[in-house]
Design an enzyme around this catalytic site. Sequence first.
Site, PDB file in Angstrom:
ATOM      1  CG  HIS A  25      49.292  48.275  43.225  1.00  0.00           C
ATOM      2  ND1 HIS A  25      48.252  47.739  43.921  1.00  0.00           N
ATOM      3  CD2 HIS A  25      48.589  48.774  42.027  1.00  0.00           C
ATOM      4  CE1 HIS A  25      47.065  47.920  43.521  1.00  0.00           C
ATOM      5  NE2 HIS A  25      47.150  48.374  42.115  1.00  0.00           N
TER       6      HIS A  25
ATOM      7  NE  ARG B 192      45.387  45.395  41.321  1.00  0.00           N
ATOM      8  CZ  ARG B 192      45.534  44.765  42.561  1.00  0.00           C
ATOM      9  NH1 ARG B 192      46.074  43.850  43.096  1.00  0.00           N
ATOM     10  NH2 ARG B 192      44.665  45.526  43.511  1.00  0.00           N
TER      11      ARG B 192
ATOM     12  CG  HIS C 261      42.088  47.681  34.063  1.00  0.00           C
ATOM     13  ND1 HIS C 261      41.219  48.662  34.659  1.00  0.00           N
ATOM     14  CD2 HIS C 261      43.039  47.264  34.857  1.00  0.00           C
ATOM     15  CE1 HIS C 261      41.732  48.939  35.865  1.00  0.00           C
ATOM     16  NE2 HIS C 261      42.793  47.974  35.972  1.00  0.00           N
TER      17      HIS C 261
ATOM     18  CG  ASN D 261      48.925  46.403  47.526  1.00  0.00           C
ATOM     19  OD1 ASN D 261      48.546  46.439  46.024  1.00  0.00           O
ATOM     20  ND2 ASN D 261      49.846  46.739  47.944  1.00  0.00           N
TER      21      ASN D 261
END
Length: 328
Positions: free
Chosen positions: A68, A64, A195, A96
């Site tokens: 990001h 992740r 995911h 975040n």
Amino acid sequence: MNCKQSLYLILFLVSLITNLAPFGYGQLDYNFYDWSCPRLPMIVRFGVWAALKNDPRMAASLLRLHFHDCFVNGCDGSVLLDGTKDFESEKNAFPNMNSARGFEVIDKIKADVERTCPGTVSCVDILALAAREAVAQSGGPFYYVPLGRRDGLAAYKDAANQQLPSPFEPLPNITAKFASKGLDLKDVVVLSGAHTIGYAQCFTFKSRLFDYKGSGKPDPLLESSLLSSLRTMCPNVDGSNSKLVPLDTATAYMFDNAYYKNLVSNSGLLESDQALMSDPAAAEMVNSYSLYPYQFYRDFAESMVKLGTVGVLTGETGQIRKKCNSIN
């Protein structure tokens, strides 16, 4: 076979291997650190292994973190920076805050790399390699990562708030955000498959359980037994908002294709994930990945490489940070 024939055979085999092995991707090079820091892959691999041994959730966190980073003005390590008088940290952006993790893992790996290859390897390249290791060490595909990115000189908190996809957004909005990065619908479907590991906080999906779109009722598409289970784990009180629930309850720490099987059975946790089944083209890919895991692994590897080239800094642009949380 005489010497001349043997020489021709050797040259043919070298040519064949050269054509099969990856060398570069745009401005990046798969072999960028082969001479300047040959131990880099091993150092990153061990660093991630140690982190996962201590905390299996860290695989999803590192993956992740890489996403990001790349999604906010390109892959430049900006997500790793602490705030200064000149800019606010992306760590404090809404997507975040109280959720982005793994900074200390990257810092530790960077320190180990610096001891071996000082001033050579960028933090953003370490993050890209760590994401690959997180996937591979969780049972997912191993893929080659083109390298040679340089670290950026600022963080972009406002851009993080605006550019990162939200679990509350409709699919067209998410697709548009991907398109702005040069990524298409296939990349949306494939990268959403990340995911298959990790957890989500209850507040990211609680409206589906109790008040879907202001109806006062649950999301009618949510599978009934999953709904009952989630209501137990995430009761309709503010105190449960930060409670963690696995995105894939069956294999929370295994990188597999269960995510897509869940979507097919209306058991996707996030509304933005289940929304993939509302688009015919996306739903076709979901169905295919639910049946053919190796197709998902292949396409995931391709999309990860593609993601890792978004807005990269190369050459003399940017810098090689000494520490990942601050500019030199």
